[in-house]
Design a protein around this motif. Sequence first.
Motif: not given
Length: 825
Positions: A514-536
């Motif tokens: 979860i922490d890694l995804h949050l960091d990744a989404l700060e670098r790529a704020p439109t990564w929708d697959i990452g957002m969905i996986n973070l939700a998972g």
Amino acid sequence: MRLQRYGFILLAVYALFLSGGYATNVPSIRFFDHFFFTALAIGWLGWRWYRGKGIPSSPLNIVIFTLLGIGFLSVLFSTETRMAIEYMWRPLIYTMGFLFIVNAFHHAQDRLVMDITFIIAVTVIFLAGIQISSAFFGLGLVRLPSQGWVEFLGTGIPFPVTVDMRVFLPLGVSTQTAGFVSPLIILTLAWALSISKGIVRNAFGVLFALLVMVMIMTFSRGGLLSVMAGLVTFFGLQFVITDRIEKLFTARNLRILGGLLALGIVVVGAVLVISSNRSRQDGDSLRLDLWRSAINMTIDHPLTGVGTGIYGTELRSYRNPDIADDRLSTAHNIYLNMMAENGLLVLIAWGVGGWILVQTWWQLRKDADGDSVRYIRLNGAMAALIAFGVHNMVDTMTTFAALMLLSVLLVYCTVQPAKSRLQVTQASSHRHLNFVAIGVLLVYGLWFIAIVDPAHRDFLASRDTEQSLETRLVSAQAAVDGDSAVGLYHLQVAFLSGQIAIESSDAQALQNAIDLHLDALERAPTWDIGMINLAGLYEQVDDIDGALHWLTQASAISRENSADLHWARLSDAIDPSTNEDIIVAYHDDIRWHRYLPLSDFWLATPNREAALLRYTEDLALNRQYRIYQMHYPDELSSLLPENPSSAAEWWVVGEYALTIENDAESGVTAFTEAIALRPEWGDYYASRARAQYALGNADLAEQDLAIADFLGTRDEYPNIIRANNTDDAEAQEDFRRRAIPPMSVSQEFEGVVYNGRRAEFVTYPNVSFVGRGDSVLQIWYTLAETYEAEGNIEEAIIVYEAIQRVAPEDDNATMNLDRLRAEDE
């Protein structure tokens, strides 16, 4: 001289067709390009510097260098500086190409340049011919060997001309091919008219006709309009512009104008016909959204833009998510695209450049005799430039091939070529710029060799699915360590860590992911697959509010992902009472699927069933019937038409006769009526094949299935039909394995945002799409059971894993996997 000529030809073919078409997507070509073109440019500039020469001079140098400077300036203020720096290498190499062509004109090699241009035109025609031949004979590029058009001549079926014959092979995309061919058509015409009668003129005439055919076969409206604009400009410059008004209305001019008017009517008619297609109308809406997004980017970043090459990255924050298309990386209008990426300063450069271009071309034209070869060709080059400019109003021609053709046209219109190699024109201005260019290229070369490419290779190793997730994660982390500024590598680390955490169900691993995804989404704020996986991941740790938040964010980026589905699923679980928002979200998810909602998942809650019924109401009768066939078999008779008249109604009559009344003969008759009304619909042939098999007409059934494969099917699965009607065990196994289309993995997000790098991000099982349903997947269950009965447990596990991937909601596959793995241990 001959070796030099051959070398230039090979270099042009490689640069325009291999490098320009594949370097972005083929890592090995990409790595080679970084070294080859950097070394080539440094070697050429270094040789000139050694010989006491500077940058080759041309009237447009100041404009070219200004645009290059604006591009580098935009990098400093870019929203994605690291990638913008990488993207700037290409404009730098393109500039070297422009200067190389200028130098060729200085050394009386203008004829060589133009000869190579026409050789490239012949190559385009050759590649187009390969594509068309592949469609006709089934050579493997467009059609499989058994699916060439020649196999179906005389069957009376309509051929998918606009699909198979839409020429794309020369430059990878039909619109890019059209934009490249349209200026070549004008150039070829000008050269043909400038040559006295003879075999050479006839050769140019044939080349002109073939290029026109290629243009038509691209089915590109922009290409047709650009050719029309180029022809009007050419004949206007050639025949209409005159110092004496009475010469305007000669019989020859009137015939030419009449011909151009007739051609214009034909082109406008063709454009209107093409535009009436539903897919083209959807494309036009998408193009308008791209233009609107570019304008808004320019408003938000007026002076420096968002950065060179960054339009596609920023687009995801500006576009309309209801019509979003992740494949798009440009504004489909080069002028809006450059303003969005580099700011309004480019307008000044364009204005100055346009003035210099027209003034210089006009002077060269005045210096040429009105009846001379040079006069006609100058008119042709300017008209070709106009054609190129018009096409770029509806596309973004920034490939190596397009920009080198543009460079040839610009140089031809602004540089007076030397009369012979013994009378070389001045070509050694600004020697200090030569040194600066060498320094910049050298820095790029060392950066690519020492940092960029090695990290990319580590990233490629992290995609190797033959390796364990842990091994792949080590490679991904090595990519991060090697080039940490590339956000994609951080995304890959987060993605792989999440996969490992979900498989292990370890609480600490899940939190780390979860922490890694949050960091990744700060670098790529439109990564929708990452957002969905973070939700998972949040769902795995029972943080439903966190999951709903990120699903909402992902839905705002694009509606073609699974965000709406799982937002609705989680909301439905919290409160299962009828809720319009939940129904709409379920419905929006269903309508994005190519396949019908046949899974039992859609009957599990009242909200899902309401969405299913709402979706079904909007379908054609034949597709409604298929859904009722699966979910409401007792109500099928209510869909049976009394007096069928449409193809869909006849299909329902045939399907009811075949599957309910067991009357295969009536089924064949009804399916044949459906085919007569919609002969292009492959599903109807597959349905008739089922009826033919029931009658024992195997040969007729196989013929229908071949046609179904050729035309393509939407709801039928030809290999399931074959598997259920063959006694050959080996063939049956093959048909079963290939029965269901493979799951497609979108690579468009990372390809656009990270300059062609591909990561193959997929959603985790608990937040993936719903599968095709047991009525379809039964063929794989049968295959797995067969393997298990034969004692081939390893293959059975592979099949169950495949079912789990394409239908994660199917608990039967998971149960069987757990059982087999436990027994295997």
